[in-house]
Design a protein around this motif. Structure first.
Motif, mmCIF file in Angstrom:
data_model
loop_
_atom_site.group_PDB
_atom_site.id
_atom_site.type_symbol
_atom_site.label_atom_id
_atom_site.label_comp_id
_atom_site.label_asym_id
_atom_site.label_seq_id
_atom_site.Cartn_x
_atom_site.Cartn_y
_atom_site.Cartn_z
ATOM 1 N N LEU A 400 -44.704 -43.804 -3.148
ATOM 2 C CA LEU A 400 -45.472 -44.391 -4.235
ATOM 3 C C LEU A 400 -46.967 -44.295 -3.953
ATOM 4 O O LEU A 400 -47.396 -44.373 -2.793
ATOM 5 N N THR A 401 -47.736 -44.140 -5.018
ATOM 6 C CA THR A 401 -49.199 -44.169 -4.926
ATOM 7 C C THR A 401 -49.673 -45.529 -5.434
ATOM 8 O O THR A 401 -49.305 -45.957 -6.534
ATOM 9 N N VAL A 402 -50.497 -46.188 -4.626
ATOM 10 C CA VAL A 402 -50.929 -47.555 -4.921
ATOM 11 C C VAL A 402 -52.443 -47.570 -5.093
ATOM 12 O O VAL A 402 -53.181 -47.064 -4.236
ATOM 13 N N THR A 403 -52.896 -48.180 -6.169
ATOM 14 C CA THR A 403 -54.330 -48.376 -6.392
ATOM 15 C C THR A 403 -54.583 -49.864 -6.617
ATOM 16 O O THR A 403 -53.928 -50.487 -7.464
ATOM 17 N N VAL A 404 -55.506 -50.405 -5.833
ATOM 18 C CA VAL A 404 -55.817 -51.840 -5.908
ATOM 19 C C VAL A 404 -57.279 -51.991 -6.301
ATOM 20 O O VAL A 404 -58.165 -51.387 -5.688
ATOM 21 N N ASN A 405 -57.538 -52.835 -7.304
ATOM 22 C CA ASN A 405 -58.908 -53.051 -7.772
ATOM 23 C C ASN A 405 -59.026 -54.487 -8.289
ATOM 24 O O ASN A 405 -58.036 -55.198 -8.433
ATOM 25 N N GLY A 406 -60.247 -54.904 -8.547
ATOM 26 C CA GLY A 406 -60.471 -56.216 -9.148
ATOM 27 C C GLY A 406 -60.221 -57.367 -8.211
ATOM 28 O O GLY A 406 -59.715 -58.414 -8.624
ATOM 29 N N PHE A 407 -60.578 -57.226 -6.927
ATOM 30 C CA PHE A 407 -60.416 -58.320 -5.964
ATOM 31 C C PHE A 407 -61.790 -58.760 -5.455
ATOM 32 O O PHE A 407 -62.680 -57.947 -5.249
ATOM 33 N N LYS A 408 -61.940 -60.072 -5.254
ATOM 34 C CA LYS A 408 -63.224 -60.658 -4.901
ATOM 35 C C LYS A 408 -63.054 -61.597 -3.709
ATOM 36 O O LYS A 408 -62.125 -62.406 -3.675
ATOM 37 N N ALA A 409 -63.953 -61.495 -2.726
ATOM 38 C CA ALA A 409 -63.910 -62.373 -1.550
ATOM 39 C C ALA A 409 -64.243 -63.799 -1.959
ATOM 40 O O ALA A 409 -65.163 -64.047 -2.736
ATOM 41 N N LEU A 410 -63.505 -64.741 -1.417
ATOM 42 C CA LEU A 410 -63.732 -66.136 -1.771
ATOM 43 C C LEU A 410 -64.962 -66.713 -1.082
ATOM 44 O O LEU A 410 -65.572 -67.658 -1.578
ATOM 45 N N ASN A 411 -65.345 -66.158 0.070
ATOM 46 C CA ASN A 411 -66.450 -66.767 0.820
ATOM 47 C C ASN A 411 -67.830 -66.288 0.379
ATOM 48 O O ASN A 411 -68.837 -66.915 0.699
ATOM 49 N N ASN A 412 -67.909 -65.172 -0.362
ATOM 50 C CA ASN A 412 -69.240 -64.692 -0.772
ATOM 51 C C ASN A 412 -69.257 -64.097 -2.185
ATOM 52 O O ASN A 412 -70.279 -63.535 -2.616
ATOM 53 N N ASN A 413 -68.123 -64.195 -2.880
ATOM 54 C CA ASN A 413 -68.027 -63.732 -4.277
ATOM 55 C C ASN A 413 -68.334 -62.245 -4.444
ATOM 56 O O ASN A 413 -68.698 -61.800 -5.536
ATOM 57 N N MET A 414 -68.184 -61.457 -3.382
ATOM 58 C CA MET A 414 -68.417 -60.015 -3.482
ATOM 59 C C MET A 414 -67.115 -59.295 -3.831
ATOM 60 O O MET A 414 -66.048 -59.597 -3.288
ATOM 61 N N PHE A 415 -67.228 -58.320 -4.762
ATOM 62 C CA PHE A 415 -66.070 -57.531 -5.165
ATOM 63 C C PHE A 415 -65.879 -56.357 -4.209
ATOM 64 O O PHE A 415 -66.845 -55.766 -3.727
ATOM 65 N N GLY A 416 -64.628 -56.038 -3.958
ATOM 66 C CA GLY A 416 -64.325 -54.902 -3.107
ATOM 67 C C GLY A 416 -64.224 -53.621 -3.904
ATOM 68 O O GLY A 416 -64.022 -53.634 -5.131
ATOM 69 N N ASN A 417 -64.367 -52.477 -3.226
ATOM 70 C CA ASN A 417 -64.235 -51.172 -3.868
ATOM 71 C C ASN A 417 -62.771 -50.869 -4.180
ATOM 72 O O ASN A 417 -61.856 -51.349 -3.496
ATOM 73 N N GLU A 418 -62.565 -50.084 -5.189
ATOM 74 C CA GLU A 418 -61.207 -49.646 -5.514
ATOM 75 C C GLU A 418 -60.601 -48.947 -4.304
ATOM 76 O O GLU A 418 -61.254 -48.166 -3.614
ATOM 77 N N PHE A 419 -59.326 -49.244 -4.069
ATOM 78 C CA PHE A 419 -58.637 -48.701 -2.890
ATOM 79 C C PHE A 419 -57.364 -48.000 -3.345
ATOM 80 O O PHE A 419 -56.590 -48.543 -4.136
ATOM 81 N N THR A 420 -57.141 -46.793 -2.841
ATOM 82 C CA THR A 420 -55.932 -46.035 -3.167
ATOM 83 C C THR A 420 -55.250 -45.581 -1.887
ATOM 84 O O THR A 420 -55.909 -45.104 -0.953
ATOM 85 N N SER A 421 -53.936 -45.746 -1.849
ATOM 86 C CA SER A 421 -53.171 -45.340 -0.670
ATOM 87 C C SER A 421 -51.748 -45.010 -1.112
ATOM 88 O O SER A 421 -51.421 -45.082 -2.311
ATOM 89 N N THR A 422 -50.936 -44.614 -0.170
ATOM 90 C CA THR A 422 -49.523 -44.347 -0.460
ATOM 91 C C THR A 422 -48.651 -45.231 0.427
ATOM 92 O O THR A 422 -49.064 -45.659 1.515
#
Length: 751
Positions: A400-422
């Protein structure tokens, strides 16, 4: 070393042992434990059909070397690991009960199931008490910790039925038990209702609690303690998690009057019900990097009737500034239809997770690993999306190919970059199997009439469909018994791994109570299926129902004391051992009795205690040996083997312990307990005081509290030796129970 090599070594061992002809006990054969629980007789190994050989190879393939026990024709043997590490003739030994896991099912020549056999009955007894209870103590009003000498088997150690808790002689059932996650030699009992100072607590640990090697206690063991809590709560730790501040206390807290951080008020969260940890939501918002101070006022524990109060507590904690965006650190399989996404810090629930197979989207759902809220680890569960299947008809793995997006750190409110993996998931190809040692008779009724059922534990989670036509219940004589119902139910972890079999046909005595005896339950192939739709192979389990608890003797309200004579009303005719003093202890010591006898009939025993046995009024722990049983075989229940009995009267004479030259005109005497004195000639005459060998008559006497009495003397030089003794046979000084001061002809020298 692989299984083929292991099979080769095992074959050579079997051939070499054929020269032996002695009768074997346990039966000679190859015993496969783990999730297999089958055995192959040695002589049968040379006559297996093709199907039998295939089944043997399959059983070997899923059995670890430590779980395979080889028994020679002479009854001696060793594990496969021991054989692989040395010559069999040198490593084989007498086998102990603990070498075997339980009841095994014999394999017929074609690999089908035969009769069941318990080799432990023919093995020598294992070392007594391989697991020991080191201590039992109350951590606080709601938690009791049991210290063992070895790491625990989680399943048995967290089974509440393996413990009996009594508070002030009343059985407590409202509690849960967990193994300490940081120290697996400890089991923690969490009480629903808190203890109070002065409560007398006894904890019985049953011998069915096992260590990591599945060895148990020699026998049920009871430990007692008196609960005393005079300490106020203490702050253990303060942690910053995102914008929240999490505070842990060393005990349960019932109320908090005030909380400040850097002298600024913070909302006090609810402490009803009592908690050991509080979360101050948003309290870290705006805090700069560096050290900060949190303060608490009037923090009270749950001690009744008067809680212990910490009027003011402070703790410093650090705030660090994290300027980095969150990242995904790994994606890993976590089941047939699930994988786990791990972040480098706690993040909000990702709002965009895409899972594709060959470019086509599957249905996916994401949940925190902890079950709710936010986390730094999330499970993603996938499902078929119409014609897009997670697994094809012939596939056992899927990429499977997995793409994760739209996540934000709780301690500094910074959003992470889109991540894709298998990630690669694998379909479960193993059939569910019976776990013999956790299969048992269980009473489902918490209160009221009994409702006993057979519970058969399987190695993995099952679907809820059971084909009851493929389940056969047999009694000890092999007679088939009708089954009322068979259903899949959840285990203690909430997973459907148990098949519950109800059979009114084996409840011929009391309704809801299974008749005592040994039962065999056969599960035909396909009776149940795991979540991957793999059917079970044909298998059997043997379950023993012990004699009814109705035959137990309960003494919790059947013991009385008058004038230090203990009367025990057993309610049944007892064996002679019930009237033998060595079968009783008082406060852990051999009981000292002038007489012990059956009183009027063999249902009642009286124990007349000697003088100098009871040091204070009130209660004492009476312990009764296992050999004290009824003529009909009934035994004491666990609550009656160690029981606090009230009504004892102090019969120990006070003694003079020491003397001190308080001044040039006074001498302070210390006794073993409080004494009663009067300022008269009779009491003054009890004490012979000598200064430098010359008798000096006291002129006054006072005191009696705090174990001390003060004698007034004519003025003397304190550098001279002063002694005091009690020579008279008719002394007047006594304790509060009218026990007379002991005669002491050996003078005590004052310091």
């Amino acid at each position: 070393m692989n299984k083929k090599v292991a099979l080769s070594i095992l074959s050579a061992t079997v051939i070499a042992s054929m020269a032996s002809s002695a009768f074997a006990a346990p039966k000679s054969g190859v015993y496969l434990g783990g999730d297999v629980d089958r055995y192959y007789e040695l002589r049968d190994l040379f006559n297996l059909t093709d199907a039998g050989k295939t089944k043997f190879a399959a059983d070997m393939g899923v059995t670890s070397f430590d779980k395979l026990i080889y028994v020679d024709f002479d009854g001696k043997g060793a594990s496969l690991r021991e054989i692989m590490n040395g010559e069999f003739s040198k490593v084989k030994r007498d086998l102990k009960e603990t070498d075997f896991e339980g009841v095994y099912t014999k394999s017929n020549l074609d690999g089908s199931n035969g009769a069941t056999y318990d080799p432990r009955k023919d093995a020598i007894g294992g070392p007594a008490g391989e697991l020991k209870v080191e201590a039992v103590d109350a951590l606080n009003a709601k938690e009791i910790v049991i210290d063992f000498d070895d790491e625990l088997d989680t399943v048995t150690a967290e089974d509440e039925s393996n413990y009996e808790v009594k508070v002030n002689n009343s059985v407590v059932t409202a509690f849960t038990t967990t193994v300490d996650s940081t120290d697996k030699t400890k089991a923690v009992i969490a009480l629903t209702n808190p203890l109070k100072t002065g409560d007398y607590v006894s904890v019985t640990v049953k011998k069915t609690v096992l260590n990591k090697n599945l060895s148990g206690l020699e026998k049920d063991e009871t430990k007692t303690l008196s609960f005393v809590d005079t300490a106020a709560p203490v702050v253990k730790s303060v942690q910053v998690k995102g914008n929240d501040v999490v505070v842990s206390f060393d005990e349960y807290v019932g109320s908090i009057g005030l909380i400040t951080i850097d002298n600024k008020n913070v909302n006090v969260p609810s402490t009803n019900p009592a908690v050991k940890e509080i979360t101050l939501t948003g309290a870290a918002t705006g805090l700069t990097a560096g050290q900060h101070t949190i303060a608490f006022a009037n923090v009270k524990d749950i001690q009744a009737p008067t809680p212990n109060n910490a009027s003011y507590l402070t703790k410093t904690f650090e705030v660090t500034v994290d300027a980095a965006a969150p990242t995904v650190t790994k994606v890993e399989a976590a089941g047939e239809y699930r994988f786990k996404v791990v972040f480098d810090k706690e993040v909000s629930v990702p709002n965009a997770v895409s899972v594709k197979k060959n470019g086509y989207a599957l249905i996916s759902t994401i949940t925190p690993v902890d079950g709710a809220g936010t986390d730094d680890e999330y499970y993603v569960t996938v499902a078929d999306n119409g014609q897009v299947k997670v697994y094809g008809d012939t596939e056992t793995t899927t990429n499977l190919t997995v793409t994760v997006n739209g996540f934000k750190a709780l301690n500094n409110n910074m959003f992470g970059n889109e991540f894709t993996s298998t990630v690669t998931l694998s379909k479960d190809g193993a059939a569910p199997s019976i776990v013999n040692r956790f299969s048992k008779v269980v009473n489902k009724a918490a209160t009221g009439p009994a409702n006993e059922v057979f519970q058969v534990q399987f190695s993995e989670e099952l679907t809820t469909t059971v084909d009851a036509t493929k389940i056969v219940l047999k009694d000890k004589d092999g007679v088939k018994k009708a089954i009322t119902s068979a259903n899949v139910v959840a285990d203690a972890n909430g997973k459907n791994t148990i098949v519950e079999v109800d059979a009114n046909s084996v409840e011929t005595g009391t309704a809801g109570v299974i008749d005592a005896g040994t039962y065999t339950i056969d599960f035909g192939a396909g009776a149940v299926k795991d979540l991957g739709q793999n059917p079970n192979a044909a298998a059997s389990v043997s379950i023993v129902k012990s004699g009814s608890a109705q035959g137990e003797i309960d003494l919790t309200s059947a013991i009385s004391v008058a004038s230090n004579v203990i009367t025990i009303n057993f309610g049944k005719d007892m064996v002679p051992a019930a009237a033998v003093a060595s079968n009783y202890k008082l406060n852990g010591e051999a009981i000292k009795a002038n007489a012990i006898y059956f009183d009027g009939s063999k249902t009642t025993v009286k124990i007349e205690l000697q003088d100098e046995t009871i040091a204070s009024n009130g209660g004492a722990l009476l312990s009764i040996a296992d050999s004290v049983v009824a003529v009909d075989g009934s035994k004491l229940n666990a609550a009656s083997k160690d029981i606090v009995v009230n009504g004892f009267t102090d019969n120990v004479d006070p003694t003079l312990v020491s003397a001190k030259k308080e001044s040039s005109t006074s001498l302070v005497l210390t006794f073993s307990e409080d004494v009663v004195v009067a300022n008269d000639a009779a009491h003054l005459d009890d004490f012979v005081v000598k200064v430098n060998g010359t008798v000096v008559a006291p002129t006054a006497i006072a005191g009696g509290t705090d174990k001390k009495v003060t004698l007034t003397l004519p003025e003397y030089n304190t550098t001279q030796t002063v002694t005091v003794a009690t020579y008279k046979s008719d002394l007047n000084t006594k304790d509060g129970q009218d026990n007379t001061l002991k005669v002491n002809t050996t003078p005590i020298t004052a310091n």
